[in-house]
Structure formats: C-alpha cells, structure tokens
Scaffold this active site. Structure first.
Site, PDB file in Angstrom:
ATOM      1  N   GLY A   1      41.456  38.598  70.424  1.00 45.03           N
ATOM      2  CA  GLY A   1      42.233  38.394  71.459  1.00 45.03           C
ATOM      3  C   GLY A   1      42.751  39.597  72.123  1.00 45.03           C
TER       4      GLY A   1
ATOM      5  N   SER B   1      43.210  45.135  46.387  1.00 40.21           N
ATOM      6  CA  SER B   1      41.776  45.598  46.678  1.00 40.21           C
ATOM      7  C   SER B   1      41.079  45.053  45.396  1.00 40.21           C
ATOM      8  CB  SER B   1      41.796  46.914  46.907  1.00 40.21           C
ATOM      9  OG  SER B   1      40.245  47.266  46.742  1.00 40.21           O
TER      10      SER B   1
ATOM     11  N   ARG C   1      33.637  37.258  43.875  1.00 40.42           N
ATOM     12  CA  ARG C   1      34.936  36.641  44.046  1.00 40.42           C
ATOM     13  C   ARG C   1      34.917  35.237  43.606  1.00 40.42           C
ATOM     14  NH1 ARG C   1      36.483  38.636  50.214  1.00 40.42           N
ATOM     15  NH2 ARG C   1      36.606  40.853  49.840  1.00 40.42           N
TER      16      ARG C   1
END
Lengths: 642, 252, 211
Positions: free
Chosen positions: A54, A293, A339
């Site tokens: 945006g 992380s 993941r």
C-alpha cells in the site's frame, strides 16, 4: 458436504495475455490504455493500508500524478506490519553468477507454492523483482554490503542460489521505511492525502463498481465517507484469525472481508503458513507470538523427553531418555526438514504429551552440542542477537539451557481473488500484497512476501490500474449506495455497543483462535473441520448475545475496534474451514491428514484440485468458483525433501 | 525453564485523560497475580479486560507489532521512557523485571508537539512532518539505475544502517529534559547523508528537516545524552553532530 | 552557545596565566595588570584595547546567557506538562544538573568576583589598593570563607566546562563517534588544569605562601 456451499460457474478468463510467458507482461503494459497526464489529477484513487504494497502503491500513484487518498489504522504509515519482516527479499539479479535467472526464480516459486499459483503472475513477479532492488537501493535502503561495496546476498528457504538481499534481521523495516519516505514525499507534494488512525469498515459499490470506502476516525469515532474512481486494498493477511500469530495485534480481515461481502471473491482462504521456530506461549494472557529466524535449526538439535509426562528440567534428562525425533524420523534431513514437516512433527510429539514448558506446548531446540563443538564464541557470533531476544522474552539463558520453540501462524497465502491486473471481481477494486491470493500458491517461499508486496505496489498496480482509470472519471457516486454502506457501519457499531454482555471481545477472539488452531491449524481432518464448523457458529451466536464493549462510539475506543474485528474473523473462520474441508488434498500450507504419503509428506491431488478456489459470498452459504490452473512451463511434480 | 514464580501484586498509577481537552489525572489500580513472564503490555491487557467487564473505559495505549520494531508503543514507566531496561521497547519489557508489591507509575510521552490523544496515546504526527520536509531521496518508481552501478563502502553502509534502525517511537523526545527531537531527526539525516544516493539533496534535506523540527515546537539540544540512553535501538549521539555539521554547512 | 562559550574559554586560559604571575611577586603581578591597560600603546590610547576585550567578553557573556535562557524557555514550552514520577536520568544526569544551575552560580560568582578584585567594592584593600594588595588582602587567612566560596565556584566552572567544551564540538558538528572519548578526556583535562590554575593562587594566599 454440499450442504455447506454451492458451486457456481468456473472462472475462465484471468486476463493474462497470451503468448510466450516472458513477453506477457510487456504485452500487457503495451496494451494498457494510458491516461493523459493532464487528466490524472482528476482521477481519484483510494489506497487502504500503508505496508510495503500500500505504501509503495500510494507513493507511486502520487508520483504519476493521480489524486490519492491513503488510510492506515496506525498512527503513522511507517508502522504497518511489513516492518517486522526479518529475513530478506528475493530478486533474480544473479549478482553472484551462481546460475540464478528470472526463470529459476519463477520455477522455484511455482514449485515452492506446490503448484497452486498462476504461472503468468509468478513469472511477472520474478521479472519485476530485479527492479525492486534497484528502486530500494536508489531510495537509500541500507542493504548489507561486502567490502568491495557491492550488495551481499544469502541463500534462503532451501533455494540453491544466493538471491536473498537483506538488511541485517530488519529487511522489512528498511524496505518499508523506503516506501514510507517516498509516500511522505508525495504527501508533502500534495498528491497524496494521508489519513492515519482511520479504519476502513465498508466498501462503497455503486453501479457495480468499487467507488469508495466508509472509514471510522479512530480518534473521534466519526464515520466518514470517501469516494473515488478506484479503490486499492493493501490491508495485509488474516493470520490473526488464530488470535495468536506472528502478526501485529492490529492486523485484521475487516477490509477484505467487507469487500468480500460486497462481491469480491475470496480465494484459497485455507492456505495458511505456519512457522516452526517461534517462542512458545507462556500463559493464558499471551497476546502474540514472536518468530525467531529459522537459521537456528542449522546448529540446534530438536528434542523432547522420550516419556510422556516427564517434567524434569532439561539438564536432568539423560541422553538415552531424550528423543531427537526429527533426526530419528527423518535421518536424511534431520533438524533441517521443511517448515511444515518440522511444525507438524512438533505438534505430534506435544499431542503425545511429551511437550515441554508451560502447558506442554513446546519442544527443545538444544545448542549444547553446537557450543561444545564450535565453542560458545562461535555460537554467539552466529546467533547472539537471537539468543538475546529469546532471553529477553523468556528470561531463560539459551547458552545454559535449551531453547523452547513451537510453531506459529505466520502468513496467509489466501486472500481476495484478483486477475492478472490485480483487479478483484468487483470492477475498480484492486487488491495487492498479502491481501490478495495471487502469487504464492499454497505455500510462500521465505523472502518472497516482501518481493510480492513491492512488486505489486511499485510496478504492477500503477500500470494496470491506469488501464481502468483511462475510462474514468466515473462520475457521481450513487448517494443511496453511500448511505446504505454508512448505515451498515453505524448499525454494526450500535449493535456491538448495545449487547452489554459478560465477556470481552478478546476472550471470544481467544476462543475462536483456539478452535481454529486445534481444528484448522497445521493438520486438518474432515472430523476436525466439521467440529470447527459446528463450534464457530455457536460461538458467533454467543458473541452477538453476550459480548461486552464499554465506552462510546464517538471517541477513541479500543474495545470497540477489537470487537468489530473479531466479528468479521468469525465469518472468515467459517469460510476457511469450508475451504479446508472441500479441498480433500494436501498441498503446501494446507495439510489434510487423510492425504499424505508414506513419509507423512503432503500428497497433492492434481487431478481434482489443480484449481484456485474462489468463493463468492452468498446469503445461503458460499458459492465456489473454480479457476483451473494450467502449467505450460513448470512440470507438476510431487515435492520431495529426500 | 524458569522457576514459575507465583503471581506478583502490583499497584499501578496510570495517567488517565479522556481527550485532548481534558485535564487528566493519575488513577491508581491494583493488579493481582501478575505472571513474571507477562510482557508489560499483556499486564495492561489483563487489567483492561477487567475494566471492560466492570463497564469502565479500558486504558488506551498505542501498540501493534509487540516485537519491538513498529515503534508504536511507548510509555514513561517510573520516570523512564520505555522503562529502565536498556535498549527495550515497552512491548518487550517483561514483568520479571519488577518487584512484587511494586508501585509503578505510567505516563504518556510528555511534549507539546506530542499532544495527548487519550490516556497514554499521544499524537506523533510531528515526526511524519519532519520526514515530509526532506527525509527521503527523490527517486520515482522505475527511474532507478542498476543497484550495482554505485558501490557503497561497507563502513558507510553499516553506519547508515545503524542510524536507519530508528523506529520513530519518540522515546528520545520523552526522555530529553529539553523535549528535543534532535536524535530522531539526526538519525534520518545521518542515514541518508552517509550514502552516495543521498548526496544531491544532502544540504537542503538537513536544513529543511531541522527547520521543520524547530517549527513543530520541539526543544533545543544541549547534548545531555538522555535520548540515546533510552533509545530502544541505541541510535548514537554522533548522529546529532553530523546533523549539526550538515545544517551549518547548508546555512552558510 | 558553543561560539560564545569558546571565546570565554580562551579568556579563561589567558586569565589563569596572568593570575599565576602572582607567584613571581608583587611587581610582576602589578606590571602585568598595568600592561593590560596599556596594551596596544602607542597605537591605541590608555585602556582602549582592554575595553575592547571587556566589551567582547561582556557581549559574549550576554549572548551565552541569552542562548541558555532561550534554550531553557524553549524546553519549558516543549514540555508544558511535567512528569509526575521524578524523571530518572539515564545518562548519569551530569549535564542536566550542572549546566543550567551551575551557570547561574557561575554568574553570581562573576559578579562578586568583579566587585571584589576588579572594582574593589567588597575588597578590604578597596579601589585604591594595587591589584596585588587586593589579591593578598582579599584572600587573607582570616577571610577563609571568601576563599571557600571561590573554590566552590571555580570547581563549578570546571564542571561546566567539562560538559561545555565537548558539547561545543558536538554542536558545531566537529565531533564524531570515534572522537568522543578523546574529546571528553581533553575537555576533562582542560577543565582540571583551569580549576587547579585558578585555585592555586587564592589558596596560596590563604595559607601564606603568597604575601
């Protein structure tokens, strides 16, 4: 299942140009109608949200000379949640000469998305990625550099090339400040009018076109009408439907959900990305989760006690009573499994009662071996800042006792359906960044969220929206449409304030989040989803009967703000579960326990599900429109980490 | 894992102010059974839920990311901006750093250019206007040359980064005995003036930003160093020297 | 603030060097005092050069004070509502506490000092005494409280300078992160030398080394 939704016409045209994939974006740019510079000032565009997408879009539209009005709910456009992105931003610069190319980034993204993204869109994303880095550097974004003065890159998220540009662990912050500064420059130049502390609560649709928004001034409580020739939503993801996520507290679905209610289709709502290395919940009061992380898994070993209910401190559990479950189940990849695998495995051992920490929702990530092998100094050099962050939050020293980690909701790939021009199914309503669904398929690669947000905002939208605006200005907006939207907003606020029940909006949100996490989280089954679809309407009903919102409408009222958002989360949650239930395959961030291979890997069903599920809002339940996905360039294959 | 100490009991003295025109006052609240693992804002969340159920107005405070990077939260806790733990935003401050039965005073940032909106919420739009005055490099989208066309020395890039880590929270202003915004303004001037891309507008930027800062009504800098001591990102004081240097040069 | 402060520091150095002539005896000290008045002769007439210096110093003091007052006023305007909790200094509070209050004490001291040793109004040797007489009688052992006041004030000047010197470099943009340590050490050293240089004379008088 058909009682839950109906099926409508498939979507046949996504407006992507024909021809070789590498020429499509050029073609589109050339075919897009141009707006006479003298007319741009008369064309009014509303941009909601000031994150990477945006902020960059509003700034660029302002630079082009359009008359832009921008809104954000924070006190400054600089605070949008893009700011929290840590890792980096991908770009096919091939500065390393390690074999990267636009085509390879395209290929990796399509494959990483588990073949549920559009080829044309992804190719364009890879093409534009190189311009983003140029733009950011010219703006003064302080990317990491090498001693020769050139930009440093690293490999990320399993990519075999080094294409991730980064600014320490604060890449999102630095890129957002670049976009923010460009935006402030346009505000000073008078091309962009900024409204901070304003929340969009309704979309104005007049004569079938998106023509404006109803917003609430969060300081005075005033309900304002803003009309324009086009509306751009850049309002981010909806991960907070789970209550606990790595999203900012204010992130919400209201803007896109309101647009959905007015006719914009919602695509793939069930695609949720879960990050395996977050700091676990410490208590009922927990308000958000913090990501650490993933690089930690390079040297840390994941384990839990072998016996369920073992509450001894980690140090007192001998080696042979520990279960290094990732190394045991996945000997080839060990702690470095993808993941989703790592996340699900953690959930499984916790479900077995072997989790550690408060509530048994956590697993150990142990650096003892790394410290004895590499020395404390080497570990500190590599992970010092992460260890410090962990200690700050938990009060535990990860050098002397193992860290505790647990997966958390991180990103939502689904969003409002858009065509190649990033236009939704409502003409004049454009959706960019995480708010749309377009580029990541069923799973987003690391360091690709920043890339997509900026690609949309700086380069794609400013071109494609011109084609729409070239036919404008669109004249007066139907007064009745505006009044109707405003009344809808006022009624909802009044209703929330009048219930005067016995539970806070937050407590409902927390309960809704738990339902979603338990039944529509990392692992979904038909049974769990049906349970969720039973519980959600009951809880929503109770919410509208029993919520307590103190204060008034015409003042700064944070209780009211939250209640309004929670109300929309209920509706979205239901659609997510329906989407997850209808998609009986597993793909990317959507894992159906019924659909897995022998190794517990997600098993796709390309024959039946190689489509985008675009949901239309219907009073009698959602209507499914399928957009078929064709793969001309990347051959569909089953993901394997072996 | 840490010893799960039993809950703490605290007395909070919180600044309550209904709106910009209200005079405001300190109100005392008692909170019980506070977990030491809670963050400071979670402790306020719990109190607020109680206030809502009692039909009271919850204490308004700004917050968003709750991981120390968005710069939205900020309150003066026991006389120190963001509390006494160094290099920490309010959202990253945890209750284990407080004593059981402690009395904690919570106030908004105090500065004329940061008027109180409600309770602990202040209006920091003055910072945006300082950026508008010149805190950018003028480069429209699409006009940039290749990123590798201008190498940047690593030391300069690193120093620019150090300054660029400013999160715009306003703690520097809140802590400064003069109510000066020099550290915020200097951080942005330093970030951009250290990079080759920032050179063409360097002088005009420094002049315009400093003048805007003064026009907003912030106080002057007397180099007390209070700002950098509370800064969650540890923005160094020498950014202010650089700002002064650029400003003096530009004013010649 | 920085520029006027710098001029005043230079003056202090010269002033201190002159003071130390007291150790060379009455004649040397008085000769020096008279030199100050005949500086620039025959080009300039009696006291013209000194008057010029005095005017410059006077202007500097006024401007220095004016800067300080306007900074304080700006600070007051920038924070109309004070904190309820006592604001705790996180930077050891040195500058906050010494500069503004210290400045006021120094101003009072300068006024007394001029009345004492320049105009002799409050000095036992009076206007008619030689500068050396005023010095010796002013700090006579019986007037230990005068000496004590001088000690306090001069130490205050030193503290003021310790921050002021470094701060001037910062304000003029001459400092950088790397030069902070050396600059602060230099500022402290100069301040210490000045304090010692100024105090050694009155103390010597008081304990009878200078008679």
């Amino acid at each position: 299942m058909n009682e839950l939704y109906t099926e409508g016409e498939p979507i046949r045209d996504t407006k992507a140009p024909e021809g070789p994939i590498e020429d499509r974006w050029e073609k589109r740019k050339f075919s897009a109608k141009l707006v006479n510079p003298a007319n741009k000032r008369k064309l009014h565009v509303i941009v909601v949200g000031t994150g990477l997408a945006g902020g960059s879009a509003a700034a660029t539209l302002g630079e082009l000379g359009y008359n832009v009005t921008s809104f954000c709910y924070q006190d400054s456009p600089r605070r949008a949640h893009s700011i929290a992105a840590q890792g980096g931003i991908n770009a096919a610069k091939n500065y390393r000469g390690d074999g990267d190319s636009i085509y390879r980034l395209f290929y990796d993204t399509v494959k990483g998305g588990d073949f549920r993204a559009r080829e044309s869109n992804v190719y364009r994303l890879a093409q534009v990625s190189v311009n983003i880095i140029d733009q950011a550097v010219a703006q003064g974004v302080p990317f990491a550099r090498e001693y020769g003065g050139l930009l440093d890159t690293r490999s990320f998220g399993g990519a075999q090339v080094s294409r991730t540009f980064y600014a320490r662990g604060q890449t999102g912050q630095q890129l957002l400040l670049g976009a923010y500064q460009a935006l402030e420059r346009q505000i000073a130049a008078g091309t962009v009018k900024m409204h901070t502390r304003h929340e969009m609560l309704e979309l104005i649709v007049s004569d079938g076109r998106a023509r404006g928004v109803i917003v609430r001034d969060m300081v005075t409580g005033e309900i304002e009408r803003h009309v324009a020739d086009a509306v751009v939503l850049a309002t981010g993801g909806y991960g907070n439907v789970f209550f606990l996520s790595t999203n900012a507290k204010g992130c919400n679905t209201t803007a896109i959900w309101r647009a959905h209610r007015r006719g914009a289709m919602f695509a793939n709502p069930c695609y949720t990305q879960i990050h395996p290395t977050c700091i676990p919940v410490s208590g009922e009061y927990q308000s958000k989760l913090t990501l650490m992380s993933e690089s930690l898994r390079n040297d840390g070993r994941v384990w839990v006690p072998a016996k369920a209910g073992d509450t001894r401190p980690a140090a007192e559990i001998p080696e042979d009573e520990r279960d290094y479950y990732l190394e045991r189940i996945y000997p080839a990849f060990g702690n470095l499994v993808p993941r989703d695998i790592a996340s699900r495995a953690a959930k499984n051992v916790c479900d077995e009662g072997r989790g550690v920490g408060p509530g048994g929702l956590g697993v150990y990530l142990d650096f003892a071996d790394a410290i004895s092998r590499l020395g404390r100094d080497a570990v500190e050099k590599k992970y010092g800042n992460l260890f410090e962050m962990y200690e700050r939050i938990t009060g535990e020293d990860p050098y002397t006792q193992p860290m505790r980690i647990y997966p958390a909701v991180h990103y939502t790939m689904g969003g409002l359906w858009v065509d190649y021009d990033l236009q939704s199914t409502i003409p004049g309503l454009f959706v960019i960044g995480e708010a749309n669904f377009s580029d990541h398929g069923a799973n987003r690669l690391g360091a690709s969220a920043l890339m997509q947000g900026l690609a949309d905002g700086y380069f794609v939208l400013p071109t494609t929206i011109g084609d729409y605006l070239a036919n404008g200005p669109y004249g007066e907006v139907d007064e009745e449409a505006v009044a109707e939207a405003e009344i809808a907003v006022r009624n909802k606020i009044e209703k929330l304030l009048s219930v005067n029940g016995t539970r806070t909006a937050d407590s409902y949100h927390r309960e809704l989040g738990k339902i979603m996490w338990d039944y529509c989280g990392m692992e979904r089954t038909e049974e769990s989803l049906r349970k969720a679809l039973e519980r959600i309407p009951e809880l929503r009903e109770e919410f509208w009967q029993n919520v307590k919102v103190s204060g008034q409408a015409e003042e700064l009222n944070q209780a009211l703000e939250r209640a309004g958002r929670v109300a929309d989360f209920f509706d979205l949650a239901e659609l997510m579960c329906i989407d997850a239930l209808h998609r009986t395959e597993s793909c990317g961030g959507h894992f159906r326990a019924e659909s897995q291979d022998a190794d517990g890997e997600a098993l796709r069903d390309d024959e039946n599900f190689a489509y985008v599920a675009a949901w239309e809002y219907g009073e009698q339940g959602p209507i499914l429109h399928k957009e078929a996905l064709d793969y001309e360039y990347v051959k569909m294959s089953q993901r394997s980490y072996k | 894992m840490s010893e799960r100490a039993k809950g703490m009991n605290l007395t909070l003295k919180v600044w309550r102010q209904n709106g910009p025109e209200d005079k405001g006052r300190m109100v005392t609240y008692r909170v019980e059974d506070v977990s030491p693992d809670m963050s400071f804002l979670e402790m306020l969340d719990v109190l607020n839920e109680r206030l809502i159920l009692e039909g009271d107005d919850p204490i308004a405070f700004d917050h968003d990311c709750r991981e120390g990077i968005c710069g939205m939260c900020g309150m003066v806790i026991n006389g120190v901006a963001h509390g006494e733990q160094v290099a920490t935003t309010t959202c990253q401050l945890h209750m284990r750093h407080f004593e059981d039965n402690a009395v904690i005073t919570i106030e908004p940032w105090r500065a004329a250019p940061f008027p109180v909106v409600k309770d602990l919420v202040v209006d920091r739009s003055a910072f945006d206007r300082i950026i508008q005055a010149g805190g950018f490099i003028s480069v429209p989208a699409g006009s940039a040359p290749d990123a590798h066309s201008v190498p940047v020395k690593k030391v300069d890039a690193d120093a620019a980064f150090d300054a660029a880590t400013c999160i715009g929270c306003g703690a520097c202003v809140a802590a400064c005995p003069n109510g000066s915004a020099s550290l915020f303004t200097a951080a942005k001037i330093t970030h951009l003036s250290l990079l080759p891309q920032g050179q063409p507008e360097r002088a005009s930027r420094a002049k315009a930003m400093v003048e805007q800062m003064d026009a907003e009504g912030f106080g002057g800098c007397t180099n007390t160093g209070e700002c950098t001591a509370v800064c969650p990102k540890g923005i160094p004081l020498d950014t202010i020297a650089r700002m002064n240097r650029d400003y003096l040069k530009a004013s010649k | 603030m920085a520029v006027t402060g710098a001029v005043l520091v230079l003056f202090l150095v010269g002033h201190m060097v002159g003071n130390l002539k007291a150790f060379l005896g009455a004649d040397s000290f008085n000769e020096y005092a008279s030199f100050l008045r005949t500086m620039g002769e025959p080009l300039l007439t009696y006291r013209v050069a000194l008057t010029l210096v005095e005017v410059v110093l006077g202007v500097c003091i006024v401007l220095h004070m004016w800067s300080a007052i306007s900074l304080a006023r700006r600070a007051g305007k920038a924070r109309p509502v004070k904190y309820a909790a006592r604001r705790k200094s996180q930077a050891n509070g040195y500058a906050v506490h010494t500069m503004r209050y210290g400045g006021v004490i120094i101003l009072l001291f300068v006024i007394y000092h001029l009345l004492d040793l320049t105009f002799g109004t409050v000095n036992p040797a009076g206007w008619d005494g030689t500068p050396y007489e005023r010095l010796v009688e002013g700090f006579a052992p019986g007037r230990w409280w005068v000496t004590l006041f001088y000690v306090v004030a001069v130490v205050m000047v030193g503290l003021h300078l310790r921050h002021g010197l470094w701060s001037a470099f910062q304000t003029l943009g001459l400092a950088s992160g790397r030069s902070y340590r050396p600059l602060k050490l230099t500022a402290a050293a100069i301040s210490a030398v000045l304090v010692l240089g100024f105090l050694v004379v009155p103390v010597a008088v008081m304990i009878g080394v200078i008679k």
